[in-house]
Design a protein around this motif. Structure first.
Motif: not given
Length: 331
Positions: A3-10, A23-31
């Motif tokens: 699970r990877v959290l990205i803080v900031g939707a700029g 690039e990493l669909q199915g291997r990483v959950q992006v939030v």
């Protein structure tokens, strides 16, 4: 699945999330979490309080591509142009110092993704990060990417302060931003402006630096809607009034606006925006586009403060963060 959290939707955070999913669909959950009511950061589009279809860019006004970046980032520009997210800027901008070979683009539409997740603290929990927000429960992530302005990163509660080395702290403390106010004025459909320009820079005015007719800038004359006017203040004015409430500063800007444009009709609605952190004036020196605060679990900073304060600087940072994530997560 990590699970990877990205803080900031700029721009940096949004592009990084897009590239990770691609690039990493199915291997990483992006939030993606952002404290604002819409995505885009300083490139977001604002609308009046009555929620009509009027719009105004109160942040970044247009994107300038140098010949070098037009070539190295060709795939991004091409995709955005083909999708209609960008289009060439073809209105007359009075006072613009255009350099040979540069191309300007504008977004014909705005962004309407609502997030409202205000991150308040980052806490290390073994091999993971617990991220707290202002309203709602904390959540756990395997990696965290911080793309908000550097002063907001340094204000986070938790373990961040103890993780910073003396050199990192010194580098982050050196980052400086400009500050400014922006007004969006929305007019009734029968209003027609008498001036010919789509936007204009004012170099000899202490208060106002730039004015744009938003629909002319976008080349989008909407049927049944009146025009929108965008006003950006100068950096000295923004710094001078930074600690004042925007409701108190708005009349000062309007008074100067009516001095510059004495025949300006009365708007039906006005929206004021204070940009405490506008363009980056001083970036982190000798930086590859990101700064790794901790390798495992990964805590990484990105954004224009780690490259330069333009569209292409945000792209460079997002690409840099992507490579660091792929290396750290071994995917």
């Amino acid at each position: 699945m990590s699970r990877v959290l990205i803080v900031g939707a700029g721009l940096t955070g949004s592009l990084c999330a897009c590239l990770l999913r691609r690039e990493l669909q199915g291997r990483v959950q992006v939030v993606v979490w952002d404290k604002a009511g819409g995505a885009g950061g300083r490139m977001s589009t604002s609308r009046p309080p009555d929620a009509s279809s009027h719009s105004a860019d109160l942040g970044a006004q247009y994107i300038t591509a140098t010949p070098a970046y037009a070539q190295s980032h060709h795939s991004f520009y091409s995709e955005l142009l083909c999708a209609g997210v960008l289009q060439p800027l073809d209105c007359h901008i009075e006072g613009l110092q255009q350099k040979d070979g540069n191309k300007n683009y504008v977004t014909p539409r705005g962004a309407d993704l609502f997030l409202q997740h205000h991150v308040t603290g980052v806490y290390r929990r073994g091999a993971s990060w617990e991220v707290a927000r202002k309203a709602g429960d904390s959540e756990t992530f395997d990696a965290v990417v911080l793309t908000m302005p550097v002063p907001q990163i340094l204000q986070l509660q938790g373990d961040l302060v103890t993780l910073l080395s003396a050199q990192q702290r010194q580098q982050l403390d050196c980052v400086r931003y400009s500050s400014r106010f922006a007004l969006g004025l929305f007019f009734s459909p029968e209003v027609t402006f008498t001036f010919s320009w789509g936007a204009k820079y004012f170099t000899d005015n202490h208060c106002i630096r730039y004015i744009a007719v938003d629909n002319r800038k976008r080349s989008a004359e909407a049927v049944g809607l009146g025009p929108s006017l965008v006003v950006h203040t100068s950096i000295p004015f923004g710094l001078e009034h930074l600690e004042r409430d925007k409701e108190d500063v708005q009349p000062v800007i309007l008074q100067e606006l009516h001095r510059l444009l004495p025949n300006l009709p009365q708007p039906i609605s006005i929206k004021c925006q204070k940009w405490r952190y506008s363009q980056v004036l001083t970036t982190v020196p000798d930086c590859p586009g990101h700064m790794i605060l901790l390798q495992a679990p990964l805590l990484i900073c990105g954004g224009d403060a780690f490259s330069h304060s333009h569209f292409d600087g945000c792209v460079d940072s997002a690409l840099s963060v992507l490579e660091a994530l792929k290396t750290s997560l071994k995917v």
